[in-house]
Design a protein around this motif. Sequence first.
Motif, PDB file in Angstrom:
ATOM      1  N   ILE A 195       2.604  12.409  43.125  1.00 14.22           N
ATOM      2  CA  ILE A 195       1.626  12.316  44.208  1.00 14.22           C
ATOM      3  C   ILE A 195       1.066  13.718  44.412  1.00 14.22           C
ATOM      4  O   ILE A 195       1.815  14.667  44.639  1.00 14.22           O
ATOM      5  CB  ILE A 195       2.270  11.820  45.527  1.00 14.22           C
ATOM      6  N   MET A 217      -2.360   9.749  42.424  1.00 16.56           N
ATOM      7  CA  MET A 217      -1.244   9.749  41.483  1.00 16.56           C
ATOM      8  C   MET A 217      -1.720  10.268  40.138  1.00 16.56           C
ATOM      9  O   MET A 217      -2.748   9.818  39.629  1.00 16.56           O
ATOM     10  CB  MET A 217      -0.684   8.337  41.307  1.00 16.56           C
ATOM     11  N   TRP A 237       1.030   1.820  47.739  1.00 21.61           N
ATOM     12  CA  TRP A 237       1.261   2.802  46.668  1.00 21.61           C
ATOM     13  C   TRP A 237       1.894   2.138  45.455  1.00 21.61           C
ATOM     14  O   TRP A 237       1.569   2.466  44.313  1.00 21.61           O
ATOM     15  CB  TRP A 237       2.141   3.950  47.168  1.00 21.61           C
ATOM     16  N   TYR A 282       0.433   2.105  41.803  1.00 25.39           N
ATOM     17  CA  TYR A 282       1.236   2.560  40.666  1.00 25.39           C
ATOM     18  C   TYR A 282       1.195   1.524  39.547  1.00 25.39           C
ATOM     19  O   TYR A 282       0.956   1.853  38.388  1.00 25.39           O
ATOM     20  CB  TYR A 282       2.685   2.820  41.116  1.00 25.39           C
TER      21      TYR A 282
END
Length: 90
Positions: free
Chosen positions: A34, A47, A76, A80
């Motif tokens: 991050i 990211m 998140w 991802y």
Amino acid sequence: MNVVTMKMSNGDEVVANVTNEEENYVVVDRPMLIQQITSPQGMQLVMVPWMHSATVGETLISKHFVVSNKPTDKSWSDGYLQQTSGIALS
């Protein structure tokens, strides 16, 4: 998939899929860092690959360097998954 956020002893915040855990290390797949960036819209968190020049796949992380870990927040985690697999979640 077991997506976890780890705070490292150097301050890095790493999001990764934990595939295995041993006494002294964690095996993760496709760890992402991050990172805070400045854009025309202001400060943003993004990211990026944790290791830019390494081959894609599993990585061992020593538990000695992991300060804390928790399950990754859904937004998140979805980001991802999309970034590492190309699968878009709504």
